[in-house]
Every structure is written in C-alpha cells, then in structure tokens.
Scaffold this active site. Structure first.
Site, PDB file in Angstrom:
ATOM      1  N   CYS A 193      -4.402   8.219   9.895  1.00  0.00           N
ATOM      2  CA  CYS A 193      -4.684   7.585  11.181  1.00  0.00           C
ATOM      3  C   CYS A 193      -4.376   8.546  12.331  1.00  0.00           C
ATOM      4  O   CYS A 193      -3.391   9.289  12.289  1.00  0.00           O
ATOM      5  CB  CYS A 193      -3.812   6.343  11.354  1.00  0.00           C
ATOM      6  SG  CYS A 193      -4.387   4.927  10.433  1.00  0.00           S
ATOM      7  N   ARG A 253       1.740  13.986  13.831  1.00  0.00           N
ATOM      8  CA  ARG A 253       2.066  13.770  12.423  1.00  0.00           C
ATOM      9  C   ARG A 253       2.232  15.080  11.661  1.00  0.00           C
ATOM     10  O   ARG A 253       1.433  15.438  10.801  1.00  0.00           O
ATOM     11  CB  ARG A 253       1.034  12.855  11.763  1.00  0.00           C
ATOM     12  CG  ARG A 253       0.877  11.549  12.501  1.00  0.00           C
ATOM     13  CD  ARG A 253       0.191  10.494  11.698  1.00  0.00           C
ATOM     14  NE  ARG A 253       1.060   9.881  10.701  1.00  0.00           N
ATOM     15  CZ  ARG A 253       0.690   8.849   9.953  1.00  0.00           C
ATOM     16  NH1 ARG A 253      -0.515   8.356  10.061  1.00  0.00           N
ATOM     17  NH2 ARG A 253       1.526   8.327   9.083  1.00  0.00           N
ATOM     18  N   ASP A 268       4.432   0.054  12.251  1.00  0.00           N
ATOM     19  CA  ASP A 268       3.183  -0.465  11.684  1.00  0.00           C
ATOM     20  C   ASP A 268       2.923  -1.929  12.047  1.00  0.00           C
ATOM     21  O   ASP A 268       1.877  -2.478  11.682  1.00  0.00           O
ATOM     22  CB  ASP A 268       3.187  -0.313  10.154  1.00  0.00           C
ATOM     23  CG  ASP A 268       2.992   1.134   9.723  1.00  0.00           C
ATOM     24  OD1 ASP A 268       2.695   1.986  10.572  1.00  0.00           O
ATOM     25  OD2 ASP A 268       3.152   1.410   8.511  1.00  0.00           O
ATOM     26  N   ARG A 276      -8.763   0.169   4.567  1.00  0.00           N
ATOM     27  CA  ARG A 276      -7.798   1.101   3.992  1.00  0.00           C
ATOM     28  C   ARG A 276      -6.509   0.365   3.629  1.00  0.00           C
ATOM     29  O   ARG A 276      -5.815   0.783   2.704  1.00  0.00           O
ATOM     30  CB  ARG A 276      -7.457   2.206   5.000  1.00  0.00           C
ATOM     31  CG  ARG A 276      -8.594   3.177   5.265  1.00  0.00           C
ATOM     32  CD  ARG A 276      -8.105   4.327   6.119  1.00  0.00           C
ATOM     33  NE  ARG A 276      -6.790   4.729   5.659  1.00  0.00           N
ATOM     34  CZ  ARG A 276      -5.821   5.203   6.431  1.00  0.00           C
ATOM     35  NH1 ARG A 276      -6.027   5.379   7.714  1.00  0.00           N
ATOM     36  NH2 ARG A 276      -4.648   5.535   5.928  1.00  0.00           N
ATOM     37  N   LYS A 304       0.827  -1.206   0.000  1.00  0.00           N
ATOM     38  CA  LYS A 304       0.000   0.000   0.000  1.00  0.00           C
ATOM     39  C   LYS A 304       0.866   1.262   0.000  1.00  0.00           C
ATOM     40  O   LYS A 304       0.699   2.138  -0.860  1.00  0.00           O
ATOM     41  CB  LYS A 304      -0.908   0.007   1.245  1.00  0.00           C
ATOM     42  CG  LYS A 304      -1.618   1.336   1.475  1.00  0.00           C
ATOM     43  CD  LYS A 304      -2.485   1.316   2.707  1.00  0.00           C
ATOM     44  CE  LYS A 304      -1.783   1.646   3.991  1.00  0.00           C
ATOM     45  NZ  LYS A 304      -1.568   3.071   4.284  1.00  0.00           N
ATOM     46  N   ASN A 305       1.760   1.364   0.984  1.00  0.00           N
ATOM     47  CA  ASN A 305       2.500   2.624   1.130  1.00  0.00           C
ATOM     48  C   ASN A 305       3.380   2.917  -0.082  1.00  0.00           C
ATOM     49  O   ASN A 305       3.541   4.070  -0.473  1.00  0.00           O
ATOM     50  CB  ASN A 305       3.344   2.603   2.410  1.00  0.00           C
ATOM     51  CG  ASN A 305       2.480   2.741   3.652  1.00  0.00           C
ATOM     52  OD1 ASN A 305       1.292   3.030   3.556  1.00  0.00           O
ATOM     53  ND2 ASN A 305       3.061   2.528   4.828  1.00  0.00           N
TER      54      ASN A 305
HETATM   55  C1  UD1 Z   1       4.932   6.453   6.800  1.00  0.00           C
HETATM   56  C2  UD1 Z   1       3.937   5.349   6.569  1.00  0.00           C
HETATM   57  C3  UD1 Z   1       3.338   4.886   7.889  1.00  0.00           C
HETATM   58  C4  UD1 Z   1       4.444   4.511   8.864  1.00  0.00           C
HETATM   59  C5  UD1 Z   1       5.466   5.632   8.992  1.00  0.00           C
HETATM   60  C6  UD1 Z   1       6.675   5.264   9.820  1.00  0.00           C
HETATM   61  C7  UD1 Z   1       3.030   5.923   4.399  1.00  0.00           C
HETATM   62  C8  UD1 Z   1       1.841   6.304   3.620  1.00  0.00           C
HETATM   63  N1  UD1 Z   1       2.878   5.821   5.714  1.00  0.00           N
HETATM   64  O1  UD1 Z   1       4.211   7.543   7.377  1.00  0.00           O
HETATM   65  O2  UD1 Z   1       2.510   3.754   7.626  1.00  0.00           O
HETATM   66  O3  UD1 Z   1       3.870   4.268  10.128  1.00  0.00           O
HETATM   67  O4  UD1 Z   1       5.951   6.014   7.691  1.00  0.00           O
HETATM   68  O5  UD1 Z   1       7.280   4.126   9.327  1.00  0.00           O
HETATM   69  O6  UD1 Z   1       4.081   5.681   3.848  1.00  0.00           O
HETATM   70  N2  UD1 Z   1       7.481  13.845  11.454  1.00  0.00           N
HETATM   71  C9  UD1 Z   1       7.673  15.164  11.803  1.00  0.00           C
HETATM   72  N3  UD1 Z   1       7.628  16.110  10.810  1.00  0.00           N
HETATM   73  C10 UD1 Z   1       7.393  15.780   9.504  1.00  0.00           C
HETATM   74  C11 UD1 Z   1       7.218  14.426   9.158  1.00  0.00           C
HETATM   75  C12 UD1 Z   1       7.272  13.476  10.164  1.00  0.00           C
HETATM   76  O7  UD1 Z   1       7.871  15.507  12.965  1.00  0.00           O
HETATM   77  O8  UD1 Z   1       7.363  16.678   8.644  1.00  0.00           O
HETATM   78  C13 UD1 Z   1       7.532  12.820  12.517  1.00  0.00           C
HETATM   79  C14 UD1 Z   1       6.202  12.065  12.638  1.00  0.00           C
HETATM   80  O9  UD1 Z   1       5.283  12.750  13.446  1.00  0.00           O
HETATM   81  C15 UD1 Z   1       6.663  10.755  13.234  1.00  0.00           C
HETATM   82  C16 UD1 Z   1       8.047  10.541  12.593  1.00  0.00           C
HETATM   83  O10 UD1 Z   1       8.461  11.819  12.130  1.00  0.00           O
HETATM   84  O11 UD1 Z   1       6.818  10.901  14.614  1.00  0.00           O
HETATM   85  C17 UD1 Z   1       8.068   9.566  11.447  1.00  0.00           C
HETATM   86  O12 UD1 Z   1       7.037   9.903  10.525  1.00  0.00           O
HETATM   87  P1  UD1 Z   1       7.155   9.598   8.969  1.00  0.00           P
HETATM   88  O13 UD1 Z   1       8.286   8.644   8.710  1.00  0.00           O
HETATM   89  O14 UD1 Z   1       7.155  10.877   8.234  1.00  0.00           O
HETATM   90  O15 UD1 Z   1       5.790   8.846   8.699  1.00  0.00           O
HETATM   91  P2  UD1 Z   1       4.857   8.989   7.446  1.00  0.00           P
HETATM   92  O16 UD1 Z   1       5.688   9.197   6.221  1.00  0.00           O
HETATM   93  O17 UD1 Z   1       3.764   9.910   7.736  1.00  0.00           O
END
Ligand code: UD1
Length: 422
Positions: A118, A123, A308, A400, A22-23
């Site tokens: 979620c 986030r 995850d 989802r 999915k991701n």
């Molecule tokens: C992706 C995955 C999600 C998975 C996560 C971590 C997708 C669609 N989703 O989510 O399933 O759980 O990686 O493996 O690919 N953060 C910040 N600022 C930002 C971005 C992130 O502070 O601009 C923080 C987030 O709040 C979190 C951490 O960084 O605590 C990691 O998040 P991130 O790796 O960005 O997750 P996603 O890409 O949203």
C-alpha cells in the site's frame, strides 16, 4: 475494474464469522521456507494477497496444495530451487519481503526485490537489513534488489530495534531460529501476529521465549520440522466490522472475535457510546439510536490503537456529535481517505499527522475512489451511514484484505453490491 455500490441507511443485525488473519497467514507462509517438511495452515483467509504470496513461494520451489476450498494449505519447501524473489511479485505485496529472513536462515543466501504494498508512506526496510547484518549477513543493494549472504550461517546476537517494526521483528525472528547461538530482540513488536508466528515456529521445533512482549529470545536450533497450525482470527477484519456496526447502528455478533485482539479499539468504541460484550461465540457490538460521541485516537504499535483501523475509525468519527482528533504516528501518508470522505460531506482538516474531524449529522453518498486497502473499506463504512448511493471504485485494494465484504455486510442487512465494469 470492479466497484462496490452501497445504499446507506440500513441498520446491521445478525452474525458473521471473522476470517483468519491476513497478516499472520502471510508470515506463516513465509516461515514454511525454514523447513524441508510440510507446514499445514488451517483457517486460511481467501484473499488475493494469499494467492500472490503463494505464487512467489512456488517460484522459489515451495509446493503448495490447497485443501477445503483453500481454507487449508500445505506448503512443502523440501527443495528450494531459487533464492531470488522477483520484483514483479514482491512489488504487489510488502509482506513478501518476509521471505528474506527464512531464505538466509535456511540457505545462507537470498536475493529479494525491494517491496511495494500500500502507498501509505516510505515503508523502508533498513531495520530488516540491519538486523540480518548484526546476525552476520553481508548485505548489498543493486538494481532494486537486496542481496543477503551468510554462507557459514547466521549467528545469534543482541538486536535493539530503534523503532518498533512488525515486519523486521518477524524477519529477524525467523532468521534467528536457525542461527548459531542465542538472539535477543529488544523493542520487538508485540502484535498478536508476531506472537502467532512465534507459536507456529515453536510448533516447528524453534526455541523462542518472550513473544508477545518487547523482548524476544530465540535459541537457534539445527533444523525445523513440519507442523499444523491454525491461523488466528483477523483482528483488523474484526475491528472493521465492529466499527461498521457502530457506523450503521444495530447489533452484530462477530464469531471468533476476541477482545484481547482489539483492546484499544474496544475502549475507544465504548467511549464513543457503543456497547461491546463478550459472548460464548465471540464479540457482540451494539448501537441503538442516538449520536456517536467524539473520541480522540492516536495510532501506536500493539497494544495501542492499530494504524490499520485508523481510516475506519475516521469514518465513524465523521458522524460523531462533536470534534475528535485522530493522530497517525506509524505511517506518514495515511490520510488519503480524508479527501474522499470530504466528498461525502465529512468535515475533516488534515495537518501533517493529525486530522481534526468535526462530525456531521449525515453523510451524503458520492462516487469515491479507494486508494489503499484500509482506506477503501472506510469509504464503504461511510457509505453505510450516508444518504443515497456511494460508489467505491478501484476495489481491487479491498480484495487484498477482505473476504467478500459485500456478502458479509449484505448478510447483515446492508444494501450493497459489487458491479464489474465491462
Ligand atoms: C505491518 C502490517 C501492516 C501494519 C503495520 C503496522 C503486515 C503484512 N503488515 O506492516 O498492515 O499497518 O505492520 O502495524 O504485517 N520502518 C522503518 N524501517 C523498516 C521497517 C519499518 O523505518 O525497516 C517504519 C515504517 O516505515 C513504519 C513503521 O516503521 O513507519 C512501522 O512499520 P512496520 O511495523 O514495519 O510495518 P510493516 O511490517 O510493514
């Protein structure tokens, strides 16, 4: 609203295919915006998140043709008619924020709603925005929307992420493919999804090296072209069914499964006393009788234990013979499954980012509520090992990210059905 009813106690045996990731698929779909030629994706998972993102891309002008019953999609963004990603779709799916990098990269302009997804923590998107700013974009926020503008194009630069972010790495990498000059991303995500996106972009003519390591270098090119790309197997779905087999006992072969996709999980499961072996077709997981051993787990960016799979691992530890500690380091609010598991007789103490799980001999079926995608599947897994009936409501979260979970588990011998509320 649908519910899923599981009657526990059956062992799982047989084989099931692992769907496309999915991701990965969502980010590949966003990358279609980088070219005016068709991008064909195969091994596409049949999930509501994919359908939601397709709606968003169509609203931007991307034409999408579905082949093989939706298992292949052709995305044609020859004409981008709108550069605004509206709140009503972006709020449903955080991954849709990843249209930002491709839109700014190709059009020099984008307006994207701040995302939803979620409810597992704040986030933020600051890392996505800082990366684009460093590449020369002007960013402003108003009315819940991010406005990004780079009328003369983005320029390559060195970006060091203060924390590892999968989404920010992928947004920056996409944007950098069409920037002037070289971009170096340090402390980049090493997730297989990010590597797969780089492989697809390379197939589209991008010049990327180092994907899969923490330093990714992108030499910008004038334009990208179309290609055909197969989506890699979903390591989270794979890991979920591996854990399901551990919870229920039995022997299951996961077709297309690969150990390198779930290395940290395989290690943890082996320490818990579950056998994992590679086969010609994929991965085989086996647990005979006897209790699960407790193992401590800490979530980390890849190649560490994936956040995850933390909820599913907790379901397994609920029936271990002893106490385990699960530590969540990625998201601050990701133990919402714990109170529901406790309703099923689990013994769990949550303190901040740590959960102490003392295994019980048997869980008991109960009505429980899904709170997010991975939490919902953990309740189904717990139901496989519980005495009596577990009714999981709000399973729209599940749809989802999991293709027909009831059919897959049912084919392995679980007593499970979906009921639609009237
Ligand atoms: C992706 C995955 C999600 C998975 C996560 C971590 C997708 C669609 N989703 O989510 O399933 O759980 O990686 O493996 O690919 N953060 C910040 N600022 C930002 C971005 C992130 O502070 O601009 C923080 C987030 O709040 C979190 C951490 O960084 O605590 C990691 O998040 P991130 O790796 O960005 O997750 P996603 O890409 O949203």
């Amino acid at each position: 609203m649908d519910s899923i009813i599981v009657k526990g106690g059956n062992r799982l045996t047989g084989e099931i295919p692992v769907a496309g990731a999915k991701n990965t698929c969502l980010k590949l779909m966003c990358a279609a915006l980088l070219t005016d030629e068709p991008l064909t994706l195969t091994n596409v998972p049949l999930l509501s998140d994919v359908a939601t993102l397709a709606l968003l891309l169509e609203s931007l002008g991307c034409e999408i043709a579905r082949l093989q019953g939706g298992r292949a999609v052709v995305l044609n963004a020859a004409d981008i008619v709108d550069q605004k990603a509206h709140y009503d779709i972006v709020r449903k799916l955080r991954a849709s924020f990843n249209v930002l990098g491709p839109l700014v990269g190709r059009c020099g302009e984008a307006v994207v709603s701040l995302p939803g997804g979620c409810a597992i923590g704040a986030r933020k998107v600051d890392l996505h925005l800082a990366a684009l700013e460093e590449m020369g974009a002007t960013i402003s926020l108003s009315d819940g929307y991010v406005h990004a503008s780079a009328p003369n194009g983005l320029r390559g630069t060195e970006i060091e992420f203060p924390t590892v972010s999968v989404g920010a790495t992928e947004n920056a990498m996409c944007a950098a493919t069409l920037a002037k000059g070289t971009t170096v991303l340090r402390n980049a995500a090493r997730e297989p999804d990010t590597k797969a996106l780089a492989d697809c972009l390379t197939g589209m003519g991008a010049r990327i090296s180092g994907a899969g390591t923490s330093t990714i270098t992108i030499d910008g090119v004038e334009r990208l072209h179309g290609t055909t790309h197969r989506v890699i197997p979903d390591r989270i779905e794979l890991g979920t069914y591996m854990i399901a087999t551990g919870v229920a006992g039995g022997e299951v072969e996961l077709i297309d499964g690969r150990r390198e996709l779930v290395g940290a999980l395989s290690d943890a499961m082996e320490r818990a006393g579950i056998e994992i072996s590679e086969t010609e077709k994929g991965l085989k997981v086996r647990r005979d009788g006897g209790r699960i051993l407790p193992v401590d787990v800490r979530t980390e960016p890849f190649p560490g234990f994936p956040t995850d799979l933390q909820a599913q691992m907790m379901a397994l530890m609920c029936i271990a013979d002893g106490t385990s500690m699960l530590e969540e380091t990625i998201f601050e609010n990701r133990f919402m499954h714990a109170p529901e598991l406790i309703r099923m007789g689990a013994n769990i103490d949550v303190h901040g980012g740590q959960a102490k799980v003392t295994g019980v001999e048997r869980l008991k079926g109960a009505p429980v509520m899904a709170t997010d995608l991975r939490a919902s599947v953990s309740l189904i897994l717990a139901g496989l090992a519980a005495e009596g009936e577990t009714v999981v409501s709000r399973v729209y979260h599940l749809d989802r990210g999991y293709e027909h979970v009831e059919d897959k588990l049912g084919s392995l011998g679980a007593t499970i059905e979906r009921v639609s509320a009237t």
